[in-house]
Structure formats: structure tokens, C-alpha cells
Scaffold this motif. Structure first.
Motif, PDB file in Angstrom:
ATOM      1  N   GLU A   1      11.784   1.476   4.615  1.00 27.31           N
ATOM      2  CA  GLU A   1      11.265   0.804   3.176  1.00 27.31           C
ATOM      3  C   GLU A   1       9.932   1.203   3.029  1.00 27.31           C
ATOM      4  OE1 GLU A   1      14.146  -3.089   3.158  1.00 27.31           O
ATOM      5  OE2 GLU A   1      12.094  -3.406   3.574  1.00 27.31           O
ATOM      6  N   THR A   2       9.840   1.862   1.683  1.00 27.90           N
ATOM      7  CA  THR A   2       8.223   1.900   1.447  1.00 27.90           C
ATOM      8  C   THR A   2       8.056   1.704  -0.180  1.00 27.90           C
ATOM      9  OG1 THR A   2       9.017   4.233   0.369  1.00 27.90           O
ATOM     10  CG2 THR A   2       8.267   4.320   2.897  1.00 27.90           C
ATOM     11  N   VAL A   3       6.771   1.991  -0.647  1.00 25.33           N
ATOM     12  CA  VAL A   3       6.598   1.335  -2.000  1.00 25.33           C
ATOM     13  C   VAL A   3       7.412   2.421  -2.899  1.00 25.33           C
ATOM     14  CG1 VAL A   3       4.803   3.076  -1.983  1.00 25.33           C
ATOM     15  CG2 VAL A   3       4.596   1.199  -3.575  1.00 25.33           C
ATOM     16  N   ALA A   4       7.954   1.728  -3.957  1.00 28.75           N
ATOM     17  CA  ALA A   4       8.784   2.611  -4.911  1.00 28.75           C
ATOM     18  C   ALA A   4       7.862   3.568  -5.460  1.00 28.75           C
ATOM     19  CB  ALA A   4       8.952   1.465  -6.319  1.00 28.75           C
ATOM     20  N   GLY A   5       8.628   5.014  -5.704  1.00 27.59           N
ATOM     21  CA  GLY A   5       8.064   6.090  -5.960  1.00 27.59           C
ATOM     22  C   GLY A   5       7.265   7.018  -4.690  1.00 27.59           C
ATOM     23  N   PHE A   6       7.764   6.375  -3.766  1.00 24.45           N
ATOM     24  CA  PHE A   6       7.026   7.123  -2.516  1.00 24.45           C
ATOM     25  C   PHE A   6       7.892   8.658  -2.400  1.00 24.45           C
ATOM     26  CE2 PHE A   6       6.935   8.276   2.033  1.00 24.45           C
ATOM     27  CZ  PHE A   6       5.566   8.227   2.270  1.00 24.45           C
TER      28      PHE A   6
ATOM     29  N   ALA B   1       0.762  -1.234   0.082  1.00 21.54           N
ATOM     30  CA  ALA B   1      -0.079  -0.070   0.045  1.00 21.54           C
ATOM     31  C   ALA B   1       1.024   1.074   0.071  1.00 21.54           C
ATOM     32  CB  ALA B   1      -0.864  -0.023   1.237  1.00 21.54           C
ATOM     33  N   GLY B   2       0.449   2.330  -0.659  1.00 21.87           N
ATOM     34  CA  GLY B   2       0.974   3.658  -0.739  1.00 21.87           C
ATOM     35  C   GLY B   2       1.531   4.453   0.707  1.00 21.87           C
ATOM     36  N   ASP B   3       0.722   3.822   1.477  1.00 25.14           N
ATOM     37  CA  ASP B   3       1.142   4.848   2.890  1.00 25.14           C
ATOM     38  C   ASP B   3       1.794   3.626   3.899  1.00 25.14           C
ATOM     39  OD1 ASP B   3      -1.100   3.249   3.202  1.00 25.14           O
ATOM     40  OD2 ASP B   3      -2.321   4.768   4.068  1.00 25.14           O
TER      41      ASP B   3
END
Length: 95
Positions: A68-73, A4-6
Motif C-alpha cells: 500500500e502506498t500513497v494514491a498516484g504512486f 508521505a510520497g515515499d
């Protein structure tokens, strides 16, 4: 298979060091942020592909935390080297 983006995962270390990360068993591309003890971004690896394994990604300077987050964050939230992230309720880590 998706992130998820968040959402993200925070790694907390007891001391600053060049903590390396890799993509073993990862199913989605991610962004990796290295932060100093004050929560300031000191290094970023954006859009790290799952196919990059076994490469190891290291920060340009030692760091205390890794997020670590979703790519593009980073691009969506205008996060750059020097950006301060608010890390709330962090545990105190000791050896």
C-alpha cells in the motif's frame, strides 16, 4: 491524515492467494499493489478512495505480497502490471 510520497506498508503472506483489502478507518486515499513471489506486480488498484469502504479490493490473480502506498504512486513511478519491484530484506514467512 497524510502519507508521505515515499512511504508504504508491505503485507507478507506465506502463500499466494487473492488477498482482499478494504479502506476501513483509512484517512487518505491509497494505491494497492499485489505482487507475486518474485516481486512482480500482478494487479493494481489505483487511487482507492476512503469512501470506498466497505468495498473489498481483490487482485486479478493470486499474490504473495501486497504493498500500500500513497494514491498516484503508480502513475508517478510508471508502475504497471508486469513491473518488477525490488523488495529487499524480506522476511521468510512460514506457517
Amino acid at each position: 491524515t497524510e502519507l508521505a510520497g515515499d512511504y508504504g506498508m508491505l503485507f507478507v503472506f506465506s502463500k499466494d492467494a487473492p488477498h482482499g483489502f478494504w479502506m476501513k478507518d483509512m484517512l487518505v486515499p491509497i494505491a494497492i499493489f499485489w505482487l507475486d513471489a518474485q516481486g512482480q506486480v500482478v494487479s493494481i488498484a489505483e487511487n482507492v478512495a476512503t469512501s470506498s469502504y466497505p468495498n473489498v479490493f481483490y487482485p486479478s490473480v493470486p499474490a504473495r505480497y501486497v504493498l500500500e502506498t500513497v494514491a498516484g504512486f503508480a502513475g508517478r513511478h510508471n508502475i504497471k502490471i508486469g513491473t518488477s519491484l525490488k523488495l529487499k530484506n524480506l522476511p521468510i514467512v512460514s506457517e
